[in-house]
Design an enzyme around this catalytic site. Structure first.
Site, short mmCIF file in Angstrom:
data_model
loop_
_atom_site.label_atom_id
_atom_site.label_comp_id
_atom_site.label_asym_id
_atom_site.label_seq_id
_atom_site.Cartn_x
_atom_site.Cartn_y
_atom_site.Cartn_z
N SER A 174 63.22 41.01 49.46
CA SER A 174 61.19 41.24 49.57
C SER A 174 61.38 42.51 48.78
O SER A 174 61.14 42.53 47.14
CB SER A 174 61.47 41.36 51.12
OG SER A 174 60.65 41.26 51.29
N HIS B 295 64.53 34.56 55.99
CA HIS B 295 64.40 35.32 54.54
C HIS B 295 65.18 36.90 55.79
O HIS B 295 64.86 38.00 54.91
CB HIS B 295 62.73 36.08 55.41
CG HIS B 295 62.77 37.41 54.32
ND1 HIS B 295 61.79 36.92 53.30
CD2 HIS B 295 61.71 38.39 54.84
CE1 HIS B 295 61.52 37.88 52.16
NE2 HIS B 295 61.53 38.98 53.16
N ASP C 53 62.67 29.88 54.30
CA ASP C 53 62.14 30.83 54.07
C ASP C 53 60.32 30.99 54.52
O ASP C 53 59.25 30.84 53.62
CB ASP C 53 62.44 31.71 52.64
CG ASP C 53 61.46 33.00 52.87
OD1 ASP C 53 61.15 34.02 53.53
OD2 ASP C 53 62.33 33.98 52.21
#
Length: 279
Positions: free
Chosen positions: A149, A258, A225
């Site tokens: 991320s 995620h 995600d």
């Protein structure tokens, strides 16, 4: 171990999992990190891969959730996971989760009130590699870097800007075009100011188009995600790599989100990617 204070040590898959602290000259604060030393490090230098974590994370998230130690032990890889920002009293902060402590974005801030301490780019590209080389048996020839991320953004950008230091790079769910998405625009405006030209040095898509990377880039992204459409926009990196002729393996993984469950599923592939390139 030189400047490092050992906070904890435990045996793991025949190696040693350490949690360390030191006073950083880059950030002007204490910084924490984890280091996994594989059994092979007892017999001589080993390759080293940095892991850069995402928003709200510390050095602990990857260490306890990713399950990287088993494969790192097998491959003989050292894995170093620093904290994501400076912390403590006197360090600027924000009530939002995506700015301030826990959200360093791996840039050197130039704007008030962030500039005195938020120097995460210098920390991960200069200070920390030098300290790791000094304290541990790191094989000559460079490091690898990977992340998730915000940390995937960090991994891609620090590698693209420092190919002599970072020889291999991979990312999970990275923010590939921070100049184009809310997370990046908010952080860059706060840390770097309004000049968008200054932002380009920290945007993976811009850097790929500018000069690329000498080895293959590996990216995994889950198609379930929740941040994909607004914040991550993986297709922008696909397009940039095609335009630049950059060797890249960018995989959309069906059904994955995620979370660290996603990372734990594919971390072995990423460690093998780094071991193959680092030798």
């Amino acid at each position: 171990m030189s400047v490092f204070e050992e906070l904890s040590k435990t045996t793991c898959f025949g190696g040693r999992q350490l949690t360390l602290s030191h006073d950083s000259t880059s950030t002007g604060t204490p910084m924490r990190l984890s280091v996994f030393l594989p059994p092979a490090a007892e017999n001589g230098p080993v390759p080293c891969v940095f892991w850069l974590s995402g928003l709200t994370c510390t050095e602990e998230n990857f260490t306890v959730k990713a399950g990287a130690q088993r494969m790192a032990s097998e491959l003989g890889l050292m894995v170093v996971a620093p904290d994501t920002s400076p912390r403590g009293e006197g360090v600027a902060n924000d009530e939002a989760y995506d700015l301030g402590q826990g959200a360093g974005f791996y840039v050197d801030a130039t704007q008030s009130p962030w500039a005195p301490h938020f120097k995460m780019y210098s920390y991960v590209t200069e200070e920390l590699p030098a300290l790791i080389r000094e304290a541990f048996p790191v094989r000559e020839g460079g490091f690898g870097v990977m992340g998730h991320s915000m940390g995937g953004h960090g991994a891609l950008t620090v590698a693209l800007r420092n190919p002599d230091l970072f020889k291999s790079v991979s990312a999970f769910s990275p923010i590939v075009a921070p100049m184009q998405v809310p997370w990046g625009q908010k952080a860059f405006t706060a840390y770097l100011g309004e000049d968008r030209d200054a932002w380009k040095a920290h945007d993976a898509c811009e850097l790929v188009r500018a000069h690329g990377f000498p080895t293959q880039i590996l990216v995994d992204q889950g198609d379930a995600d929740g941040f994909l459409e607004e914040q991550l926009q993986t297709s922008r990196l696909v397009d940039a790599c095609k335009e630049a002729g950059q060797s890249a393996k960018i995989r959309m993984q069906p059904g994955y989100d995620h979370s660290y469950f996603f990372i734990a599923t594919f971390i072995d592939d990423h460690l093998r990617h780094h071991a193959r390139i680092l030798g």
